[in-house]
Write an enzyme that holds these catalytic residues in place. Structure first.
Site, mmCIF file in Angstrom:
data_model
loop_
_atom_site.group_PDB
_atom_site.id
_atom_site.type_symbol
_atom_site.label_atom_id
_atom_site.label_comp_id
_atom_site.label_asym_id
_atom_site.label_seq_id
_atom_site.Cartn_x
_atom_site.Cartn_y
_atom_site.Cartn_z
ATOM 1 N N ARG A 61 44.031 68.714 -10.032
ATOM 2 C CA ARG A 61 45.252 68.414 -9.261
ATOM 3 C C ARG A 61 45.284 66.938 -8.898
ATOM 4 O O ARG A 61 44.238 66.287 -8.811
ATOM 5 C CB ARG A 61 45.250 69.197 -7.938
ATOM 6 C CG ARG A 61 45.429 70.680 -8.085
ATOM 7 C CD ARG A 61 45.373 71.332 -6.715
ATOM 8 N NE ARG A 61 46.301 70.705 -5.798
ATOM 9 C CZ ARG A 61 46.148 70.656 -4.474
ATOM 10 N NH1 ARG A 61 45.102 71.215 -3.917
ATOM 11 N NH2 ARG A 61 47.039 70.052 -3.710
ATOM 12 N N ASN A 85 35.748 62.759 -7.220
ATOM 13 C CA ASN A 85 37.121 62.599 -6.744
ATOM 14 C C ASN A 85 37.489 63.624 -5.673
ATOM 15 O O ASN A 85 38.413 63.394 -4.887
ATOM 16 C CB ASN A 85 38.064 62.732 -7.957
ATOM 17 C CG ASN A 85 39.486 62.977 -7.553
ATOM 18 O OD1 ASN A 85 40.183 62.072 -7.120
ATOM 19 N ND2 ASN A 85 39.935 64.228 -7.654
ATOM 20 N N ILE A 104 39.211 65.998 0.862
ATOM 21 C CA ILE A 104 40.152 66.707 1.729
ATOM 22 C C ILE A 104 40.470 65.840 2.948
ATOM 23 O O ILE A 104 39.719 64.916 3.267
ATOM 24 C CB ILE A 104 39.574 68.059 2.225
ATOM 25 C CG1 ILE A 104 38.240 67.850 2.976
ATOM 26 C CG2 ILE A 104 39.385 69.017 1.058
ATOM 27 C CD1 ILE A 104 37.746 69.088 3.715
ATOM 28 N N ASP A 147 43.296 65.563 9.345
ATOM 29 C CA ASP A 147 43.669 64.455 10.219
ATOM 30 C C ASP A 147 43.903 64.909 11.663
ATOM 31 O O ASP A 147 44.348 66.027 11.921
ATOM 32 C CB ASP A 147 44.948 63.780 9.714
ATOM 33 C CG ASP A 147 44.753 63.033 8.395
ATOM 34 O OD1 ASP A 147 43.611 62.934 7.921
ATOM 35 O OD2 ASP A 147 45.762 62.528 7.865
ATOM 36 N N GLN A 185 41.871 54.144 9.690
ATOM 37 C CA GLN A 185 43.240 54.667 9.826
ATOM 38 C C GLN A 185 43.320 55.533 11.073
ATOM 39 O O GLN A 185 42.472 56.417 11.266
ATOM 40 C CB GLN A 185 43.628 55.481 8.580
ATOM 41 C CG GLN A 185 44.928 56.262 8.697
ATOM 42 C CD GLN A 185 46.157 55.389 8.917
ATOM 43 O OE1 GLN A 185 46.225 54.260 8.474
ATOM 44 N NE2 GLN A 185 47.118 55.896 9.653
ATOM 45 N N GLY A 218 43.854 58.368 13.411
ATOM 46 C CA GLY A 218 43.888 59.812 13.165
ATOM 47 C C GLY A 218 42.961 60.278 12.055
ATOM 48 O O GLY A 218 43.053 61.417 11.606
ATOM 49 N N TYR A 246 37.716 61.172 7.941
ATOM 50 C CA TYR A 246 38.012 60.743 6.569
ATOM 51 C C TYR A 246 37.586 59.288 6.345
ATOM 52 O O TYR A 246 36.969 58.953 5.328
ATOM 53 C CB TYR A 246 39.509 60.921 6.321
ATOM 54 C CG TYR A 246 39.989 60.686 4.917
ATOM 55 C CD1 TYR A 246 40.012 61.723 3.982
ATOM 56 C CD2 TYR A 246 40.458 59.436 4.516
ATOM 57 C CE1 TYR A 246 40.477 61.513 2.698
ATOM 58 C CE2 TYR A 246 40.927 59.219 3.234
ATOM 59 C CZ TYR A 246 40.936 60.263 2.329
ATOM 60 O OH TYR A 246 41.415 60.045 1.041
ATOM 61 N N TYR A 271 47.852 54.424 -0.850
ATOM 62 C CA TYR A 271 48.650 55.645 -0.691
ATOM 63 C C TYR A 271 49.290 55.993 -2.041
ATOM 64 O O TYR A 271 50.102 55.239 -2.571
ATOM 65 C CB TYR A 271 49.687 55.467 0.426
ATOM 66 C CG TYR A 271 49.045 55.627 1.795
ATOM 67 C CD1 TYR A 271 48.205 54.631 2.302
ATOM 68 C CD2 TYR A 271 49.212 56.795 2.531
ATOM 69 C CE1 TYR A 271 47.562 54.798 3.525
ATOM 70 C CE2 TYR A 271 48.578 56.962 3.763
ATOM 71 C CZ TYR A 271 47.759 55.968 4.252
ATOM 72 O OH TYR A 271 47.116 56.132 5.453
HETATM 73 N N1 CAA Z 1 48.369 52.848 15.701
HETATM 74 C C1 CAA Z 1 48.530 52.938 17.050
HETATM 75 N N2 CAA Z 1 49.111 53.974 17.627
HETATM 76 C C2 CAA Z 1 49.553 54.977 16.854
HETATM 77 C C3 CAA Z 1 49.420 54.947 15.454
HETATM 78 C C4 CAA Z 1 48.812 53.809 14.887
HETATM 79 N N3 CAA Z 1 48.633 53.698 13.550
HETATM 80 N N4 CAA Z 1 49.936 56.076 14.960
HETATM 81 C C5 CAA Z 1 50.391 56.789 16.009
HETATM 82 N N5 CAA Z 1 50.163 56.117 17.138
HETATM 83 C C6 CAA Z 1 50.517 56.529 18.489
HETATM 84 C C7 CAA Z 1 51.881 57.189 18.509
HETATM 85 O O1 CAA Z 1 52.888 56.200 18.585
HETATM 86 C C8 CAA Z 1 51.796 58.052 19.747
HETATM 87 O O2 CAA Z 1 51.965 57.261 20.889
HETATM 88 P P1 CAA Z 1 52.779 57.813 22.132
HETATM 89 O O3 CAA Z 1 52.069 59.054 22.574
HETATM 90 O O4 CAA Z 1 52.715 56.688 23.113
HETATM 91 O O5 CAA Z 1 54.166 58.074 21.607
HETATM 92 C C9 CAA Z 1 50.339 58.512 19.766
HETATM 93 O O6 CAA Z 1 49.628 57.553 18.941
HETATM 94 C C10 CAA Z 1 50.160 59.891 19.197
HETATM 95 O O7 CAA Z 1 50.631 59.871 17.857
HETATM 96 P P2 CAA Z 1 51.139 61.153 17.167
HETATM 97 O O8 CAA Z 1 52.254 61.755 17.925
HETATM 98 O O9 CAA Z 1 51.359 60.872 15.715
HETATM 99 O O10 CAA Z 1 49.855 62.122 17.341
HETATM 100 P P3 CAA Z 1 49.634 63.477 16.702
HETATM 101 O O11 CAA Z 1 48.411 64.026 17.312
HETATM 102 O O12 CAA Z 1 50.855 64.295 16.644
HETATM 103 O O13 CAA Z 1 49.317 63.085 15.164
HETATM 104 C C11 CAA Z 1 48.119 62.185 13.372
HETATM 105 C C12 CAA Z 1 48.270 62.248 14.879
HETATM 106 C C13 CAA Z 1 47.872 63.594 12.814
HETATM 107 C C14 CAA Z 1 46.942 61.334 13.068
HETATM 108 C C15 CAA Z 1 49.413 61.621 12.722
HETATM 109 O O14 CAA Z 1 49.705 60.395 13.325
HETATM 110 C C16 CAA Z 1 49.221 61.377 11.238
HETATM 111 O O15 CAA Z 1 49.276 62.298 10.436
HETATM 112 N N6 CAA Z 1 49.010 60.119 10.848
HETATM 113 C C17 CAA Z 1 48.796 59.763 9.446
HETATM 114 C C18 CAA Z 1 47.359 59.689 9.120
HETATM 115 C C19 CAA Z 1 47.222 59.234 7.705
HETATM 116 O O16 CAA Z 1 47.641 58.162 7.303
HETATM 117 N N7 CAA Z 1 46.582 60.040 6.878
HETATM 118 C C20 CAA Z 1 46.449 59.680 5.519
HETATM 119 C C21 CAA Z 1 46.440 60.933 4.719
HETATM 120 S S1 CAA Z 1 46.500 60.531 2.988
HETATM 121 C C22 CAA Z 1 44.983 59.944 2.667
HETATM 122 O O17 CAA Z 1 44.102 59.950 3.466
HETATM 123 C C23 CAA Z 1 44.769 59.437 1.266
HETATM 124 C C24 CAA Z 1 44.215 58.081 1.258
HETATM 125 O O18 CAA Z 1 43.057 57.927 0.943
HETATM 126 C C25 CAA Z 1 45.072 56.942 1.572
#
Ligand code: CAA
Length: 240
Positions: free
Chosen positions: A12, A82, A85, A88, A141, A143, A147, A179
């Site tokens: 996948r 590769n 998971i 986050d 990153q 959250g 990872y 990404y």
């Molecule tokens: N920097 C600073 N503050 C941040 C931020 C950042 N990058 N992102 C979010 N915040 C803040 C928000 O603004 C929010 O602030 P307030 O409460 O003051 O509004 C607070 O942090 C909480 O944020 P969320 O509401 O988003 O929190 P949540 O618990 O609902 O979700 C999370 C958190 C699950 C981490 C979500 O933000 C998320 O999914 N983020 C993306 C993470 C990401 O990039 N994952 C990559 C997956 S793909 C991958 O990993 C492949 C690869 O190799 C690249």
């Protein structure tokens, strides 16, 4: 005789693109997977590439899986680690299980697969190990303490093992994807992803085939002097 490669998580997303790219080079690919049998069956029907199920986080399963591949296809000269998971969540919301699972699959899987194949590569004087890291292991990153730690660990693992493999003709390199347009990235909330894409100088997500192209280069017969390196493929999002 064609070289044999194992691509973990190879049915996948980025892994599928890697399995296809290596097959195009004339390499016999065993695509490992840990999840859906139905998806793996469809992948094999579509591509003709054999798929093998085991959990890369399970040390013994890796030893057994590699033994099965070697019995069916021949000695394994190439491993692409590769499989990965995400679980986050901010540290305050992250369970111990979410931490542990990501470390065991993403980082532990690299150790397990290297243990299962390194001695054979050494005895034949040739090996190619490519570990898929991440921009988020380089830059961190929000959250993703689990990872980012696992992927950052992969980059250290790569540089250490490269030093051990070099005199035996075994190269160990990493690719740090940015990404990429896969199911994993599609799981990021749309409003968060929009902000991330806005910071990518190329102005778009990457394609899985763009990562596979890097793997094809690193596993090449004439890439033997490239070892311990990290190839960043991220549209200019992080220059490291
Ligand atoms: N920097 C600073 N503050 C941040 C931020 C950042 N990058 N992102 C979010 N915040 C803040 C928000 O603004 C929010 O602030 P307030 O409460 O003051 O509004 C607070 O942090 C909480 O944020 P969320 O509401 O988003 O929190 P949540 O618990 O609902 O979700 C999370 C958190 C699950 C981490 C979500 O933000 C998320 O999914 N983020 C993306 C993470 C990401 O990039 N994952 C990559 C997956 S793909 C991958 O990993 C492949 C690869 O190799 C690249």
């Amino acid at each position: 005789m064609a070289r044999v490669a194992i691509v973990t998580g190879g049915t996948r997303g980025i892994g599928e693109a890697i399995s296809l790219a290596l097959t195009d080079l004339g390499i016999t690919v065993a695509a490992n997977y840990g999840g859906s049998d139905e998806n793996a069956r469809a992948f094999t029907e579509r591509t003709g590439i054999k798929s093998y199920k085991w959990n890369v986080a399970d040390h013994q399963a890796c030893l057994d899986g590699v033994a099965q591949v070697e019995a069916e296809l021949g000695p394994v000269d190439i491993v692409v680690n590769n499989a990965g998971i995400t679980r986050d969540g901010t540290l305050m919301k992250m369970s111990y299980e979410a931490w542990d699972e990501v470390i065991r699959v993403n980082l532990g899987g690299c150790f397990n697969m290297a243990k299962a194949t390194f001695t054979g590569m050494k005895s034949r004087g040739f090996g190619r190990i490519v570990n898929i890291g991440s921009i988020n292991g380089q830059a961190g990153q929000y959250g993703q303490v689990n990872y980012a730690a696992a992927k950052s660990g992969i980059h250290g693992f790569t540089k250490a093992l490269a030093q051990e493999g070099a005199r035996f003709g075994i190269t160990v390199n990493a690719i740090a994807p940015g990404y990429i347009d896969t199911d994993m990235v599609a799981a990021v909330p749309p409003e968060v992803l929009e902000k991330i894409v806005a910071k990518i100088p190329a102005g778009r997500l990457g394609q899985a085939s763009e990562i596979a192209r890097g793997v094809a280069f690193l596993v090449g017969e004439n890439s033997g002097f490239v070892t311990g390196s990290t190839l960043s493929i991220n549209g200019g999002q992080h220059m490291y």
